[in-house]
Design a protein around this motif. Structure first.
Motif, PDB file in Angstrom:
ATOM      1  N   SER A 137      27.578  50.714  39.338  1.00 53.29           N
ATOM      2  CA  SER A 137      27.939  51.177  38.074  1.00 53.29           C
ATOM      3  C   SER A 137      29.509  51.670  37.827  1.00 53.29           C
ATOM      4  O   SER A 137      30.096  51.361  36.901  1.00 53.29           O
ATOM      5  N   LEU A 138      30.131  52.499  38.899  1.00 52.27           N
ATOM      6  CA  LEU A 138      31.244  52.793  38.996  1.00 52.27           C
ATOM      7  C   LEU A 138      32.185  51.677  38.785  1.00 52.27           C
ATOM      8  O   LEU A 138      33.054  51.497  38.110  1.00 52.27           O
ATOM      9  N   ILE A 139      32.031  50.632  39.710  1.00 53.44           N
ATOM     10  CA  ILE A 139      32.798  49.097  39.677  1.00 53.44           C
ATOM     11  C   ILE A 139      32.642  48.612  38.523  1.00 53.44           C
ATOM     12  O   ILE A 139      33.794  48.072  37.984  1.00 53.44           O
ATOM     13  N   THR A 140      31.567  48.559  37.917  1.00 54.93           N
ATOM     14  CA  THR A 140      31.224  47.835  36.486  1.00 54.93           C
ATOM     15  C   THR A 140      32.107  48.637  35.356  1.00 54.93           C
ATOM     16  O   THR A 140      32.736  47.999  34.672  1.00 54.93           O
ATOM     17  N   PHE A 141      32.134  49.988  35.540  1.00 55.54           N
ATOM     18  CA  PHE A 141      32.568  50.987  34.399  1.00 55.54           C
ATOM     19  C   PHE A 141      34.125  50.574  34.374  1.00 55.54           C
ATOM     20  O   PHE A 141      34.855  50.397  33.318  1.00 55.54           O
ATOM     21  N   SER A 142      34.648  50.720  35.604  1.00 53.19           N
ATOM     22  CA  SER A 142      36.125  50.280  36.014  1.00 53.19           C
ATOM     23  C   SER A 142      36.700  48.927  35.552  1.00 53.19           C
ATOM     24  O   SER A 142      37.745  48.704  35.542  1.00 53.19           O
ATOM     25  N   SER A 143      35.647  48.088  35.267  1.00 56.14           N
ATOM     26  CA  SER A 143      35.996  46.638  35.065  1.00 56.14           C
ATOM     27  C   SER A 143      36.406  45.894  36.192  1.00 56.14           C
ATOM     28  O   SER A 143      37.371  44.847  36.065  1.00 56.14           O
ATOM     29  N   VAL A 144      36.257  46.351  37.411  1.00 57.46           N
ATOM     30  CA  VAL A 144      37.031  45.714  38.610  1.00 57.46           C
ATOM     31  C   VAL A 144      35.956  44.513  38.874  1.00 57.46           C
ATOM     32  O   VAL A 144      36.570  43.658  39.185  1.00 57.46           O
ATOM     33  N   GLY A 145      34.662  44.798  39.172  1.00 57.75           N
ATOM     34  CA  GLY A 145      33.957  43.650  39.522  1.00 57.75           C
ATOM     35  C   GLY A 145      34.386  42.884  40.753  1.00 57.75           C
ATOM     36  O   GLY A 145      34.384  42.005  40.755  1.00 57.75           O
ATOM     37  N   PHE A 146      33.723  43.703  41.826  1.00 62.91           N
ATOM     38  CA  PHE A 146      34.061  43.037  43.073  1.00 62.91           C
ATOM     39  C   PHE A 146      33.250  41.851  43.442  1.00 62.91           C
ATOM     40  O   PHE A 146      33.573  41.105  44.312  1.00 62.91           O
ATOM     41  N   GLY A 147      31.979  42.016  42.839  1.00 64.80           N
ATOM     42  CA  GLY A 147      30.996  40.572  42.869  1.00 64.80           C
ATOM     43  C   GLY A 147      30.161  40.744  44.393  1.00 64.80           C
ATOM     44  O   GLY A 147      29.377  39.845  44.764  1.00 64.80           O
ATOM     45  N   ASP A 148      30.280  41.991  45.017  1.00 61.24           N
ATOM     46  CA  ASP A 148      29.260  42.039  46.139  1.00 61.24           C
ATOM     47  C   ASP A 148      27.758  42.411  45.608  1.00 61.24           C
ATOM     48  O   ASP A 148      26.884  42.227  46.244  1.00 61.24           O
ATOM     49  N   ILE A 149      27.516  43.001  44.522  1.00 58.79           N
ATOM     50  CA  ILE A 149      26.492  43.077  43.839  1.00 58.79           C
ATOM     51  C   ILE A 149      26.582  42.198  42.230  1.00 58.79           C
ATOM     52  O   ILE A 149      27.327  42.630  41.590  1.00 58.79           O
ATOM     53  N   VAL A 150      25.426  41.331  42.256  1.00 58.63           N
ATOM     54  CA  VAL A 150      25.468  40.521  40.867  1.00 58.63           C
ATOM     55  C   VAL A 150      24.108  40.535  40.176  1.00 58.63           C
ATOM     56  O   VAL A 150      23.297  40.325  40.987  1.00 58.63           O
ATOM     57  N   PRO A 151      24.197  40.982  39.000  1.00 65.29           N
ATOM     58  CA  PRO A 151      22.728  40.710  38.233  1.00 65.29           C
ATOM     59  C   PRO A 151      22.298  39.445  38.300  1.00 65.29           C
ATOM     60  O   PRO A 151      23.226  38.476  37.717  1.00 65.29           O
ATOM     61  N   LEU A 152      21.140  38.871  38.191  1.00 63.84           N
ATOM     62  CA  LEU A 152      20.837  37.465  38.378  1.00 63.84           C
ATOM     63  C   LEU A 152      19.925  36.893  36.958  1.00 63.84           C
ATOM     64  O   LEU A 152      19.786  35.829  36.893  1.00 63.84           O
ATOM     65  N   ASN A 153      19.324  38.116  36.281  1.00 64.56           N
ATOM     66  CA  ASN A 153      18.543  37.611  35.044  1.00 64.56           C
ATOM     67  C   ASN A 153      19.420  38.361  33.792  1.00 64.56           C
ATOM     68  O   ASN A 153      20.364  38.844  33.956  1.00 64.56           O
ATOM     69  N   ILE A 154      18.580  37.855  32.828  1.00 65.54           N
ATOM     70  CA  ILE A 154      19.344  38.334  31.554  1.00 65.54           C
ATOM     71  C   ILE A 154      19.342  39.837  31.270  1.00 65.54           C
ATOM     72  O   ILE A 154      20.414  40.270  30.902  1.00 65.54           O
TER      73      ILE A 154
END
Length: 185
Positions: A137-154
């Protein structure tokens, strides 16, 4: 204590009382919705609509946070122009957003571990899983998005979009009000 120090202290206390009152209702709603996820996932984990119920409740949280940001807190910033007050305000908003979306992601994962792809092991205890989603959530909030956790569904992707939207609004709101901030020397 001088008269100026007394006035500054009473203004500071008044600001934090007002901030607490404005944030309290939103925080209670956000916490109640987040706790409801835990109860629902345990009771009815077979429902195919539960991920979209989680997204719907996250949308309600998003609306309350946007309302808090733009309506209530703009009044507070309009009355107080001190840098410490503005930083406190945005700190509270960021914590509220990151923690609430951590609960959303964790609820989706608890519902079905295949909702997320991860390069790390998410099959630990509740607290370790929550920590991983707090990180996400912190990585998503900061818009970094490392890609180590990825949502797979809508549902997961919609949650990520809502969190990015909120982070953008908080950033824009902060930049729009930067000229109203006074720094005391």
């Amino acid at each position: 204590m001088t008269k100026v120090n007394t006035i500054e202290k009473s203004e500071r206390i008044g600001f934090y009382k007002q901030l607490f009152k404005k944030v309290l209702l939103t925080a209670i709603i956000v916490i109640a919705l987040s706790l409801s996820y835990i109860l629902w996932v345990g009771v009815d984990s077979a429902s195919q609509f539960l991920p979209f119920i989680i997204v719907g409740l996250a949308l309600v949280k998003t609306i309350f946070i946007v309302r808090l940001t733009f309506i209530q807190l703009s009044k507070i910033i309009g009355e107080s122009h001190q840098l410490t007050h503005v930083l406190t305000l945005f700190g509270v908003l960021i914590i509220l957003i990151v923690l609430s979306f951590s609960a959303d992601y964790h609820a989706l994962y608890t519902l079905n571990p295949e909702n997320f792809k991860s390069s790390t092991a998410l099959n630990g205890s509740f607290s370790l899983q929550f920590f991983e989603f707090l990180y996400f959530s912190l990585i998503t909030f900061s818009s970094v998005g490392f890609g180590d956790i990825v949502p797979l569904n809508i549902a997961g992707k919609l949650l990520v979009m809502m969190e990015v939207f909120l982070s953008f609004l908080v950033l824009v709101f902060g930049i729009a009000n930067i000229n109203r901030i006074h720094v005391n020397k």
